[in-house]
Design a protein around this motif. Structure first.
Motif, PDB file in Angstrom:
ATOM      1  N   UNK A  74      18.962  21.680  26.118  1.00  0.00           N
ATOM      2  CA  UNK A  74      18.838  20.424  25.387  1.00  0.00           C
ATOM      3  C   UNK A  74      20.149  19.888  24.857  1.00  0.00           C
ATOM      4  N   UNK A  75      21.251  20.197  25.530  1.00  0.00           N
ATOM      5  CA  UNK A  75      22.579  19.685  25.176  1.00  0.00           C
ATOM      6  C   UNK A  75      23.111  18.929  26.389  1.00  0.00           C
ATOM      7  N   UNK A  76      23.572  17.717  26.185  1.00  0.00           N
ATOM      8  CA  UNK A  76      23.888  16.846  27.315  1.00  0.00           C
ATOM      9  C   UNK A  76      25.052  17.349  28.162  1.00  0.00           C
ATOM     10  N   UNK A  77      26.001  18.045  27.575  1.00  0.00           N
ATOM     11  CA  UNK A  77      27.090  18.625  28.365  1.00  0.00           C
ATOM     12  C   UNK A  77      27.388  20.019  27.840  1.00  0.00           C
ATOM     13  N   UNK A  78      27.385  20.983  28.744  1.00  0.00           N
ATOM     14  CA  UNK A  78      27.657  22.368  28.380  1.00  0.00           C
ATOM     15  C   UNK A  78      28.848  22.878  29.172  1.00  0.00           C
ATOM     16  N   UNK A  79      29.751  23.556  28.481  1.00  0.00           N
ATOM     17  CA  UNK A  79      30.909  24.164  29.120  1.00  0.00           C
ATOM     18  C   UNK A  79      31.085  25.575  28.570  1.00  0.00           C
ATOM     19  N   UNK A  80      31.740  26.422  29.340  1.00  0.00           N
ATOM     20  CA  UNK A  80      31.986  27.782  28.880  1.00  0.00           C
ATOM     21  C   UNK A  80      32.260  28.712  30.034  1.00  0.00           C
ATOM     22  N   UNK A  81      32.160  29.998  29.750  1.00  0.00           N
ATOM     23  CA  UNK A  81      32.355  31.016  30.772  1.00  0.00           C
ATOM     24  C   UNK A  81      31.094  31.852  30.878  1.00  0.00           C
TER      25      UNK A  81
END
Length: 328
Positions: A74-81
């Motif tokens: 439910x988060x419009x943009x997700x970034x990470x490893x």
């Protein structure tokens, strides 16, 4: 608004070894290749996806495990490893993806109407699981199509298989209705391996294909039996055998993505196209496609009055009746 469509469904397994073998810039470990037949199978699936031109990809992964309820990103943009906890030497992937939150919320709402426990995942720092990331990378390495990510509630594991897969069918029914109302063109991804008996020791060079073969002959035989049925479009027989296949081949389809996908597609008696099969650490993996658009089955009919609008006895009875037709 025009009604949405489900253009196709893909059985799209997620061994991280496939990403490792492909050497994309996002993945830190580098390989000398390996698992080419499966990677080439995904190339064929990518070409089909290009032709379909979907607005959104919906994916159900067995490695985002939620014990209470079915959760949706439910988060419009997700970034990470994203790191594979078993194979961190092979998979440490820097991801960046867009989420269709509106459709995810609609899926959550439709699931709740059918009596499922559903929840949105709102943590902006959430680390997306490696199953989701692997399948999405292998099917669309451009990362240019928004997604809906769905968790594995694991009911088939802590309830009995029949009850658990029944819940996954309801989730598919809810997904179908949410897509219909959205007006969007959707493709479904079932991130599942078939037989799941596997080796417990990794070779010194993981990509050494001289070490790769089915872990058990019985598992391989089961995979071939099920794939043959699916290639012939005998889906009624496929689902009749599914509980036995799960039990005897330790098949990962028990986690529910396969049932969710076919429920959302309306259980078409449609031949699946096998893009390729191969083993990874002994497990059986098939990349298969059910192209509803090509078959003229992508349009989603309106539900009967009172059907999917609430968790009425009629809605549950209709779902159970459809399921019984598949297994009787």
């Amino acid at each position: 608004m025009a009604q949405g469509e489900i253009l196709a469904g893909f059985l799209a397994p997620h061994p991280p070894h496939l990403v490792y073998g492909e050497n994309p810039e996002q993945n830190e470990p580098k390989s000398q290749g390996g698992w080419e037949p499966l990677r080439w199978a995904y190339e064929r699936a990518r070409a089909s996806l290009d032709e379909l031109k979907p607005d959104v990809l919906l994916i159900h992964s067995p490695h985002w495990i939620t014990q209470v309820g079915h959760h949706f990103l439910g988060v419009r943009r997700l970034t990470g490893k994203s790191v594979d906890p078993i194979f961190p030497n092979l998979f440490r992937y820097n991801f960046s993806l867009d989420v269709d939150v509106d459709l995810a919320e609609a899926c959550r709402e439709e699931g709740s109407k059918l009596g499922l426990v559903t929840k949105m995942m709102r943590n902006p720092n959430f680390r997306v699981d490696y199953g989701t990331i692997t399948t999405l990378h292998m099917i669309r390495p451009q990362w240019d199509i928004p997604i809906v990510g769905i968790s594995a509630n694991n009911t088939p594991y802590y309830l009995n298989t029949k009850e658990g897969l029944g819940a996954m069918e309801l989730l598919g029914t809810a997904t179908r209705e949410a897509v219909r109302k959205s007006g969007k063109r959707a493709v479904l991804l079932a991130s599942n391996t078939l037989s799941h008996w596997h080796f417990h020791e990794e070779p010194a060079i993981p990509e050494d294909m001289s070490k790769e073969h089915p872990q058990t002959y019985a598992g391989y035989q089961w995979d071939m039996r099920m794939i043959d049925l699916m290639r012939k479009g005998k889906m009624r027989e496929t689902f009749k055998l599914l509980p036995q296949f799960i039990e005897e081949a330790f098949a990962e389809v028990k986690s529910g993505a396969f049932t969710w996908m076919h429920s959302a597609m309306g259980y078409p008696e449609l031949a699946g196209e096998l893009h390729g099969y191969g083993t990874v650490i002994g497990t059986g993996n098939a990349v298969m496609e059910w192209n509803l658009k090509k078959a003229g089955l992508s349009a989603l009919d309106s539900p009967a009055a009172g059907g999917l609008a609430s968790r009425s006895s009629g809605a549950v009875a209709a779902t159970n009746e459809r399921r019984s037709r598949l297994v009787d």
